[in-house]
Design a protein around this motif. Structure first.
Motif, short mmCIF file in Angstrom:
data_model
loop_
_atom_site.label_atom_id
_atom_site.label_comp_id
_atom_site.label_asym_id
_atom_site.label_seq_id
_atom_site.Cartn_x
_atom_site.Cartn_y
_atom_site.Cartn_z
N LEU A 1 -4.70 16.40 -11.64
CA LEU A 1 -5.15 17.05 -12.85
C LEU A 1 -6.33 16.29 -13.45
O LEU A 1 -6.49 15.09 -13.24
CB LEU A 1 -4.03 17.09 -13.91
N ASN A 2 -7.16 17.01 -14.23
CA ASN A 2 -8.16 16.34 -15.06
C ASN A 2 -7.44 15.51 -16.12
O ASN A 2 -6.52 16.00 -16.77
CB ASN A 2 -9.07 17.35 -15.75
N ARG A 3 -7.86 14.29 -16.30
CA ARG A 3 -7.22 13.45 -17.31
C ARG A 3 -7.35 14.02 -18.72
O ARG A 3 -6.44 13.94 -19.53
CB ARG A 3 -7.83 12.05 -17.30
N SER A 4 -8.51 14.58 -19.03
CA SER A 4 -8.81 14.95 -20.41
C SER A 4 -8.10 16.20 -20.89
O SER A 4 -7.70 16.30 -22.05
CB SER A 4 -10.32 15.12 -20.60
N ASN A 5 -7.93 17.20 -20.00
CA ASN A 5 -7.39 18.49 -20.46
C ASN A 5 -6.23 19.02 -19.62
O ASN A 5 -5.69 20.07 -19.93
CB ASN A 5 -8.49 19.55 -20.52
N GLY A 6 -5.85 18.34 -18.54
CA GLY A 6 -4.72 18.78 -17.74
C GLY A 6 -5.01 19.90 -16.76
O GLY A 6 -4.09 20.39 -16.10
N ASN A 7 -6.28 20.33 -16.65
CA ASN A 7 -6.61 21.38 -15.68
C ASN A 7 -6.31 20.89 -14.27
O ASN A 7 -6.67 19.78 -13.89
CB ASN A 7 -8.08 21.77 -15.79
N GLN A 8 -5.65 21.75 -13.49
CA GLN A 8 -5.22 21.36 -12.15
C GLN A 8 -6.37 21.42 -11.16
O GLN A 8 -7.09 22.41 -11.09
CB GLN A 8 -4.09 22.27 -11.68
N ARG A 9 -6.55 20.34 -10.40
CA ARG A 9 -7.57 20.28 -9.36
C ARG A 9 -7.00 20.72 -8.01
O ARG A 9 -7.64 21.44 -7.25
CB ARG A 9 -8.13 18.87 -9.24
N TRP A 10 -5.81 20.22 -7.70
CA TRP A 10 -5.14 20.65 -6.47
C TRP A 10 -3.66 20.32 -6.55
O TRP A 10 -3.23 19.53 -7.38
CB TRP A 10 -5.77 20.03 -5.22
N ARG A 11 -2.90 20.95 -5.66
CA ARG A 11 -1.49 20.64 -5.50
C ARG A 11 -1.15 20.74 -4.02
O ARG A 11 -1.69 21.59 -3.31
CB ARG A 11 -0.59 21.58 -6.32
N ARG A 12 -0.28 19.85 -3.57
CA ARG A 12 0.10 19.83 -2.17
C ARG A 12 1.60 19.52 -2.05
O ARG A 12 2.14 18.70 -2.78
CB ARG A 12 -0.67 18.75 -1.39
N SER A 13 2.24 20.18 -1.07
CA SER A 13 3.60 19.81 -0.72
C SER A 13 3.57 18.46 -0.02
O SER A 13 2.66 18.17 0.76
CB SER A 13 4.22 20.87 0.20
N THR A 14 4.56 17.63 -0.29
CA THR A 14 4.55 16.27 0.23
C THR A 14 5.26 16.14 1.58
O THR A 14 5.14 15.10 2.22
CB THR A 14 5.23 15.31 -0.75
N SER A 15 6.01 17.14 2.01
CA SER A 15 6.80 17.12 3.25
C SER A 15 7.87 16.04 3.21
O SER A 15 8.50 15.74 4.23
CB SER A 15 5.90 16.94 4.49
N THR A 16 8.07 15.42 2.07
CA THR A 16 9.12 14.43 1.89
C THR A 16 9.55 14.45 0.44
O THR A 16 8.80 14.92 -0.44
CB THR A 16 8.64 13.03 2.29
N ARG A 17 10.72 13.97 0.16
CA ARG A 17 11.19 13.90 -1.22
C ARG A 17 10.72 12.59 -1.84
O ARG A 17 11.14 11.52 -1.41
CB ARG A 17 12.71 14.00 -1.29
N PRO A 18 9.83 12.65 -2.84
CA PRO A 18 9.31 11.40 -3.42
C PRO A 18 10.43 10.58 -4.06
O PRO A 18 11.35 11.13 -4.69
CB PRO A 18 8.32 11.89 -4.48
N VAL A 19 10.35 9.28 -3.88
CA VAL A 19 11.35 8.39 -4.47
C VAL A 19 10.73 7.39 -5.43
O VAL A 19 11.46 6.71 -6.15
CB VAL A 19 12.15 7.65 -3.38
N LEU A 20 9.39 7.28 -5.45
CA LEU A 20 8.68 6.37 -6.34
C LEU A 20 7.42 7.05 -6.84
O LEU A 20 6.92 7.99 -6.21
CB LEU A 20 8.31 5.07 -5.61
N ILE B 1 2.28 8.59 -1.25
CA ILE B 1 3.60 8.99 -1.73
C ILE B 1 4.66 8.32 -0.86
O ILE B 1 4.64 8.45 0.37
CB ILE B 1 3.78 10.52 -1.66
N MET B 2 5.58 7.61 -1.49
CA MET B 2 6.71 7.04 -0.78
C MET B 2 7.89 7.99 -0.91
O MET B 2 8.27 8.38 -2.01
CB MET B 2 7.08 5.66 -1.33
N GLY B 3 8.46 8.38 0.24
CA GLY B 3 9.56 9.33 0.23
C GLY B 3 10.66 8.95 1.19
O GLY B 3 10.72 7.83 1.69
N LEU B 4 11.53 9.92 1.45
CA LEU B 4 12.68 9.66 2.31
C LEU B 4 12.30 9.74 3.78
O LEU B 4 12.56 8.84 4.56
CB LEU B 4 13.80 10.65 1.98
N ALA B 5 11.71 10.85 4.20
CA ALA B 5 11.26 11.00 5.60
C ALA B 5 10.22 12.11 5.66
O ALA B 5 10.53 13.26 5.32
CB ALA B 5 12.45 11.34 6.51
#
Length: 209
Positions: free
Chosen positions: A143-162, A173-177
């Motif tokens: 996201l843009n820091r100033s207004n929250g407008n989304q630049r991109w989104r991606r599936s991580t193929s793993t469940r984030p843990v941190l 991204i650190m995930g399970l697998a």
């Protein structure tokens, strides 16, 4: 014992089980200041900027203290359980288990904007003029820091843990697998993955160079 700790430059800050927030000099260990947060229940998480120390506490409390002397600046209460805060000169960013990602004005705590996620938000990272956050719908967003407008989104193929880490033009991204997934910070395109031979017992140390 410490419940949370964070470093920035030569300043370290720890939150103790007694509810005390303590600032110290990293080079020699000398104590800069200490304040009583008045809450021993936890959990805590800490974010530091040059001017401010932000502490996320139980009950959705987000507390801002002056980095130089620990003086109280403001306190805000948000819904849910908060993720570790990250901040810059203008804003502090924090996610929540209410499936929202929040940007608050760093000098006052007033809400600047918020963005809905599809799951609990577990943390964020800053790089250049963007903020990146991961949530338990297995998605990382830029996201843009100033207004929250989304630049991109991606599936991580793993469940984030941190919370994500920003380094060398990539978001990690650190995930399970797989254990680690990396994305191009500007485009969100996947860069690579790494599957560890076993379960990691702590956060990996990433060289920012």
């Amino acid at each position: 014992p410490a419940k949370a700790a964070s470093l920035r430059g030569n300043r370290g800050v720890v939150a103790l089980e007694t509810g005390v927030l303590l600032s110290f000099n990293v080079a020699d260990g000398s104590i800069g200041w200490r304040v009583d947060l008045g809450d021993t229940t936890g959990p805590y998480s800490i974010g530091i900027t040059d001017a401010t120390v932000f502490v996320a506490m139980s009950g959705g409390r987000l507390v801002a203290r002056a980095a130089d002397d620990g003086g109280a600046r403001w306190e805000q209460t948000l819904p849910g359980t908060l993720s570790p805060p990250v901040g810059d000169r203008r804003y502090v960013y924090v996610g929540s288990t209410d499936n929202f990602f929040y940007a608050l004005q760093a000098d006052s705590g007033r809400l600047a904007w918020r963005m809905r996620a599809g799951g609990d938000v577990i943390g964020a990272a800053l790089a250049d003029d963007a903020v990146y956050y991961a949530s338990l719908d297995n998605v990382v967003r830029a996201l843009n820091r100033s207004n929250g407008n989304q630049r991109w989104r991606r599936s991580t193929s793993t469940r984030p843990v941190l919370p994500p880490t920003a380094t060398s033009g990539e978001i990690v991204i650190m995930g399970l697998a797989p254990t680690l997934s990396t994305f191009n910070a500007k485009t969100g395109m996947p860069v690579g993955t790494y599957a560890a031979p076993g379960e990691l017992v702590g956060e990996p140390l990433i060289d920012p160079i």
